[in-house]
Design an enzyme around this catalytic site. Sequence first.
Site, mmCIF file in Angstrom:
data_model
loop_
_atom_site.group_PDB
_atom_site.id
_atom_site.type_symbol
_atom_site.label_atom_id
_atom_site.label_comp_id
_atom_site.label_asym_id
_atom_site.label_seq_id
_atom_site.Cartn_x
_atom_site.Cartn_y
_atom_site.Cartn_z
ATOM 1 C CD GLU A 12 -1.323 -2.245 2.020
ATOM 2 O OE1 GLU A 12 -2.095 -2.899 2.892
ATOM 3 O OE2 GLU A 12 -0.270 -2.671 2.026
ATOM 4 N NE ARG A 49 24.386 -26.148 -7.460
ATOM 5 C CZ ARG A 49 25.637 -26.187 -7.362
ATOM 6 N NH1 ARG A 49 26.548 -25.012 -7.913
ATOM 7 N NH2 ARG A 49 26.323 -26.927 -6.531
#
Length: 356
Positions: free
Chosen positions: A46, A201
């Site tokens: 918000e 990875r």
Amino acid sequence: MSMALRLARQCPGVPYPNPWVGCVIVRDGRVVGKGFHQGAGTPHAEVAALLDAGPRAGGADLYVTLEPCCHHGRTPPCTDAILKARVRRVFYAMKDPNLRVAGKGAQRLRRRGLIVSGGFCAPEAAALNEMYLKFQATGLPFVTAKVATSLDGKIATRTGQSKWITDEEARRRARLLRAQHQAVLVGINTVLSDDPHLGPRVPSAQEPWRIVLDSNLRVPLDSQVVKSGKCIAACTTNADAAKKTRLENAGVKVMTFKGRQVPLRTLLKRLAKDEIISIMVEGGGEVLGSFFDHRLVDRVCWFLSPVILGSVQSRVAVAGLGAARLDQACWLRDAKVEKVGNSWLIEGQTPPPRKR
């Protein structure tokens, strides 16, 4: 609200222990502000959307995927920012189950004269935040069991060879699954036999914690999990004190528990207190069996490779005590199958815990 849900998924890592949240601000039928939460300590969706909208937020409508918070945490309440911006109406997808909010945010805005409505795209918002919802409801992390097996359910040949049952594409998908969790958990035998990396990875992905169930602290100091710099070793009071000191000096976080084995539920509660609310369990068979026996698995991701290994001496994916009857077995709900490389990925939710 659909746009807000798409925005929520743009968080570059995982926001846990906070939820995935997106927000859109609309004025006179035009989008004037957009934002999403990027993790604990960063502005909430918000606030990010209000900053994007600037003065155009005055008199506008705000769409957000979760009820605005009304408490001070790492950041100030979103309700304060909404009121200060003079937003006219607020629409949210679902109520925040966090007891510090849980309807209070919407109530506070209504008391200040805003029109507030909820329940828009609630199922989609709940699916997006299944891990957060589990944590808020139970105080336990969300647990995904990830398995890769042959067609006959084996994870290694009778001589112990396991690399590789699945192909590179399936393994790449498994690493992406790791990137969706805060931690990856294995047993000490997996570390000793395979010395796994346990990281995603994946470029830009957050490094997960490597959690090792290691009652007697046998994890090698030169193992990849220790070298990762994000290793948690869960042991018992029987573990050698000198080894504990050496591991801690190497940067390992050691958690010690009473008893002959690490109590899984107690461990999960301890991890949740440290704000680790999403864990992927990768094995081995005894570890996965224990998690299933104790009904601690929430979701299963099973890679099934088109190969048959045979032999009663080959290691099975899920050991433990297991089910005595079919009605005690773990029947997956909402299961779906997807072709990934040379394998099939079967995903599904586990049954809800039985009422006692």
